[in-house]
Design a protein around this motif. Structure first.
Motif, PDB file in Angstrom:
ATOM      1  N   GLU A  71       0.688  -1.227   0.154  1.00  0.00           N
ATOM      2  CA  GLU A  71       0.070  -0.151   0.099  1.00  0.00           C
ATOM      3  C   GLU A  71       0.847   1.310   0.052  1.00  0.00           C
ATOM      4  OE1 GLU A  71      -3.144   0.145  -0.569  1.00  0.00           O
ATOM      5  OE2 GLU A  71      -4.216  -1.852   0.580  1.00  0.00           O
ATOM      6  N   GLU A  72       1.998   1.231  -0.670  1.00  0.00           N
ATOM      7  CA  GLU A  72       2.768   2.443  -0.657  1.00  0.00           C
ATOM      8  C   GLU A  72       2.104   3.582  -1.232  1.00  0.00           C
ATOM      9  OE1 GLU A  72       6.431   1.467  -2.714  1.00  0.00           O
ATOM     10  OE2 GLU A  72       5.617   1.351  -4.722  1.00  0.00           O
ATOM     11  N   ARG A  73       1.226   3.391  -2.028  1.00  0.00           N
ATOM     12  CA  ARG A  73       0.537   4.640  -2.802  1.00  0.00           C
ATOM     13  C   ARG A  73      -0.420   5.187  -2.062  1.00  0.00           C
ATOM     14  NH1 ARG A  73      -3.974   3.505  -7.579  1.00  0.00           N
ATOM     15  NH2 ARG A  73      -4.503   5.989  -7.642  1.00  0.00           N
ATOM     16  N   PHE A  74      -0.926   4.421  -0.889  1.00  0.00           N
ATOM     17  CA  PHE A  74      -1.877   5.076   0.022  1.00  0.00           C
ATOM     18  C   PHE A  74      -1.445   5.350   1.556  1.00  0.00           C
ATOM     19  CE2 PHE A  74      -4.208   2.941  -3.085  1.00  0.00           C
ATOM     20  CZ  PHE A  74      -5.025   3.999  -3.785  1.00  0.00           C
ATOM     21  N   VAL A  95      -0.691  -3.055  10.455  1.00  0.00           N
ATOM     22  CA  VAL A  95      -0.509  -4.570  10.502  1.00  0.00           C
ATOM     23  C   VAL A  95      -0.177  -4.928   9.174  1.00  0.00           C
ATOM     24  CG1 VAL A  95      -1.380  -6.936  11.021  1.00  0.00           C
ATOM     25  CG2 VAL A  95      -1.907  -4.784  12.548  1.00  0.00           C
ATOM     26  N   ASP A  96       0.983  -5.348   8.654  1.00  0.00           N
ATOM     27  CA  ASP A  96       1.450  -5.265   7.326  1.00  0.00           C
ATOM     28  C   ASP A  96       1.400  -7.022   6.903  1.00  0.00           C
ATOM     29  OD1 ASP A  96       2.400  -4.176   4.668  1.00  0.00           O
ATOM     30  OD2 ASP A  96       4.175  -5.517   5.355  1.00  0.00           O
ATOM     31  N   LYS A 102       7.277  -0.365  -0.387  1.00  0.00           N
ATOM     32  CA  LYS A 102       7.736   0.308   0.490  1.00  0.00           C
ATOM     33  C   LYS A 102       6.908   0.792   1.692  1.00  0.00           C
ATOM     34  CE  LYS A 102      11.180   2.490  -2.560  1.00  0.00           C
ATOM     35  NZ  LYS A 102      11.664   4.027  -3.246  1.00  0.00           N
ATOM     36  N   THR A 103       5.727   0.043   1.536  1.00  0.00           N
ATOM     37  CA  THR A 103       4.769   0.067   2.698  1.00  0.00           C
ATOM     38  C   THR A 103       5.416   0.263   4.002  1.00  0.00           C
ATOM     39  OG1 THR A 103       3.113  -0.895   1.472  1.00  0.00           O
ATOM     40  CG2 THR A 103       2.534  -0.429   3.706  1.00  0.00           C
ATOM     41  N   ARG A 104       6.105  -0.569   4.513  1.00  0.00           N
ATOM     42  CA  ARG A 104       6.808  -0.879   5.735  1.00  0.00           C
ATOM     43  C   ARG A 104       7.397   0.579   6.217  1.00  0.00           C
ATOM     44  NH1 ARG A 104       6.620  -6.130   4.760  1.00  0.00           N
ATOM     45  NH2 ARG A 104       8.774  -6.196   4.454  1.00  0.00           N
ATOM     46  N   ASP A 105       8.175   0.504   5.249  1.00  0.00           N
ATOM     47  CA  ASP A 105       9.284   1.916   5.536  1.00  0.00           C
ATOM     48  C   ASP A 105       8.703   3.344   5.463  1.00  0.00           C
ATOM     49  OD1 ASP A 105      11.389   0.058   5.112  1.00  0.00           O
ATOM     50  OD2 ASP A 105      11.485   0.281   3.029  1.00  0.00           O
ATOM     51  N   ILE A 106       7.456   3.063   4.882  1.00  0.00           N
ATOM     52  CA  ILE A 106       6.850   4.671   4.953  1.00  0.00           C
ATOM     53  C   ILE A 106       6.023   4.596   6.280  1.00  0.00           C
ATOM     54  CG2 ILE A 106       4.933   5.855   3.787  1.00  0.00           C
ATOM     55  CD1 ILE A 106       5.661   4.689   1.052  1.00  0.00           C
ATOM     56  N   ARG A 109       8.670   5.507   9.092  1.00  0.00           N
ATOM     57  CA  ARG A 109       9.142   6.830   8.887  1.00  0.00           C
ATOM     58  C   ARG A 109       8.249   7.790   9.517  1.00  0.00           C
ATOM     59  NH1 ARG A 109      10.475   6.942   3.858  1.00  0.00           N
ATOM     60  NH2 ARG A 109       8.681   8.202   2.998  1.00  0.00           N
ATOM     61  N   LEU A 110       6.886   7.558   9.345  1.00  0.00           N
ATOM     62  CA  LEU A 110       5.868   8.519   9.591  1.00  0.00           C
ATOM     63  C   LEU A 110       5.263   8.226  11.074  1.00  0.00           C
ATOM     64  CD1 LEU A 110       3.565   8.779   6.438  1.00  0.00           C
ATOM     65  CD2 LEU A 110       5.454  10.498   7.509  1.00  0.00           C
ATOM     66  N   GLY A 111       6.154   7.173  11.854  1.00  0.00           N
ATOM     67  CA  GLY A 111       5.964   7.120  13.422  1.00  0.00           C
ATOM     68  C   GLY A 111       4.955   5.935  13.694  1.00  0.00           C
ATOM     69  N   ALA A 112       4.568   5.262  12.819  1.00  0.00           N
ATOM     70  CA  ALA A 112       3.550   4.275  13.142  1.00  0.00           C
ATOM     71  C   ALA A 112       4.340   2.977  13.633  1.00  0.00           C
ATOM     72  CB  ALA A 112       2.988   3.917  11.678  1.00  0.00           C
ATOM     73  N   ARG A 113       3.873   2.204  14.329  1.00  0.00           N
ATOM     74  CA  ARG A 113       4.266   0.954  14.807  1.00  0.00           C
ATOM     75  C   ARG A 113       3.941  -0.204  13.718  1.00  0.00           C
ATOM     76  NH1 ARG A 113       2.675  -2.757  19.538  1.00  0.00           N
ATOM     77  NH2 ARG A 113       1.171  -1.262  19.871  1.00  0.00           N
ATOM     78  N   VAL A 114       4.758  -0.745  13.346  1.00  0.00           N
ATOM     79  CA  VAL A 114       4.416  -1.767  12.357  1.00  0.00           C
ATOM     80  C   VAL A 114       4.731  -3.291  12.926  1.00  0.00           C
ATOM     81  CG1 VAL A 114       5.021  -2.725   9.969  1.00  0.00           C
ATOM     82  CG2 VAL A 114       5.268  -0.230  10.313  1.00  0.00           C
ATOM     83  N   ILE A 115       3.612  -4.103  12.561  1.00  0.00           N
ATOM     84  CA  ILE A 115       3.435  -5.355  13.143  1.00  0.00           C
ATOM     85  C   ILE A 115       3.499  -6.263  11.725  1.00  0.00           C
ATOM     86  CG2 ILE A 115       2.252  -7.191  14.070  1.00  0.00           C
ATOM     87  CD1 ILE A 115       1.099  -5.141  15.910  1.00  0.00           C
ATOM     88  N   GLU A 116       4.387  -7.087  11.425  1.00  0.00           N
ATOM     89  CA  GLU A 116       4.298  -8.057  10.256  1.00  0.00           C
ATOM     90  C   GLU A 116       3.689  -9.215  10.556  1.00  0.00           C
ATOM     91  OE1 GLU A 116       8.228  -8.400   8.366  1.00  0.00           O
ATOM     92  OE2 GLU A 116       8.747  -6.499   9.013  1.00  0.00           O
ATOM     93  N   LEU A 117       2.813  -9.534   9.407  1.00  0.00           N
ATOM     94  CA  LEU A 117       1.793 -10.848   9.894  1.00  0.00           C
ATOM     95  C   LEU A 117       1.833 -11.449   8.436  1.00  0.00           C
ATOM     96  CD1 LEU A 117       0.068 -12.220  11.971  1.00  0.00           C
ATOM     97  CD2 LEU A 117      -1.931 -10.838  11.069  1.00  0.00           C
ATOM     98  N   ASP A 118       2.338 -12.966   8.248  1.00  0.00           N
ATOM     99  CA  ASP A 118       2.286 -13.429   7.037  1.00  0.00           C
ATOM    100  C   ASP A 118       0.939 -14.029   6.694  1.00  0.00           C
ATOM    101  OD1 ASP A 118       2.994 -14.738   4.557  1.00  0.00           O
ATOM    102  OD2 ASP A 118       4.457 -16.123   5.685  1.00  0.00           O
TER     103      ASP A 118
END
Length: 273
Positions: A71-74, A95-96, A102-106, A109-118
């Motif tokens: 979702e790097e576009r949005f 929750v990615d 580049k979704t997680r990187d963006i 960078r904007l301060g979100a906590r990212v959780i990776e889920l397969d």
């Protein structure tokens, strides 16, 4: 909700035909345009720093959950609309689903906590996990990656839920990349046809207390988890726990609408309630 049509009372096709023949559809069109333009204006004010943050101590923490997969576009605009809203005591959890862009990187960078889920296709589980990961916040908000919040929606959410007026709060929507027909259908759906428990993924807010009793189906796939959540809450508690605020708007992408096709969406809006 005075405009809501009681179940099994009026076929939608007949209702809309009457609006067309009487000319009321033009009044609704003008109302839709006015509300859409007001929403866009408020977002521009937020971007340009003309929305003063809400002050005061002790404001409840609001956790905003966003599900993503490529979702790097949005994702940037979604998070930006949260961090530049009037209400600033928020945390953003993304929750990615193992994005390859580049979704997680963006998001980070904007301060979100990212959780990776397969997971692929399953959206009930990510929404559930994000709800559990909320850091003690009293209010949880679920949005889609392509949602853009208007600047006062979180403030109104907190006012409604913390004061005990409801336990689930959701709002109306328009499409920022949609045409007039798409937005007019959204306008009619929200104003006349949406039941209070028809919660949709572009914006669902609820209290931590409510989530102890009603949770997302962890096996639900796209298009099932949002309405399913509202239906479970309705069956357990009834309609009084819901507040559908059609006066408040969020903007979303019409990409899903376009994938389904205009014909399918027109068929949906013309269904008998």
């Amino acid at each position: 909700m005075k405009d809501y049509i009681p179940s099994r009372q009026i076929p939608r096709a007949l209702f809309l035909t009457k609006h067309v023949l009487s000319g009321k559809v033009m009044l609704e069109l003008n109302e839709m345009r006015k509300r859409y333009n007001e929403a866009m204006r408020s977002i521009r004010d937020a971007i340009n720093g003309r929305i003063r943050p809400l002050g005061g101590r002790g404001l409840p923490l609001v956790t905003v959950c966003i599900l993503t997969r490529n979702e790097e576009r949005f994702i940037g605009q979604a998070i930006y609309s949260i961090t530049h809203s009037q209400y600033r005591n928020t945390e953003v959890i993304v929750v990615d689903g193992m994005s390859s862009d580049k979704t997680r990187d963006i998001a980070k960078r904007l301060g979100a906590r990212v959780i990776e889920l397969d997971v692929v296709g399953n959206v009930g589980l990510p929404r559930h996990i994000c709800s559990l990961e909320a850091r003690g916040g009293e209010v949880i908000v679920q949005i889609d990656a392509d949602t853009v919040l208007t600047p006062y929606v979180i403030t109104r959410t907190v006012t409604t839920l913390i004061n005990g007026k409801a336990m689930i709060y959701h709002v109306a929507h328009y499409y920022y990349d949609g045409n007039t027909i798409m937005n007019l259908i959204a306008h009619y759906y929200d104003k006349y046809f949406r039941k209070p428990w028809n919660t949709t993924g572009h914006f669902i807010a609820y209290t931590q207390e409510l989530y102890k009793h009603v949770q997302f189906d962890i096996k639900a796939r796209i298009g099932e988890e949002d309405y399913g959540f509202g239906e479970k809450a309705y069956k357990k508690f009834g309609s009084h726990v819901f507040k559908f605020d059609r006066e408040t708007i969020v903007l979303v992408s019409g990409r899903g609408y376009k994938r389904q096709g205009l014909t399918n969406n027109i068929n949906y809006i013309f269904r008998t309630i």
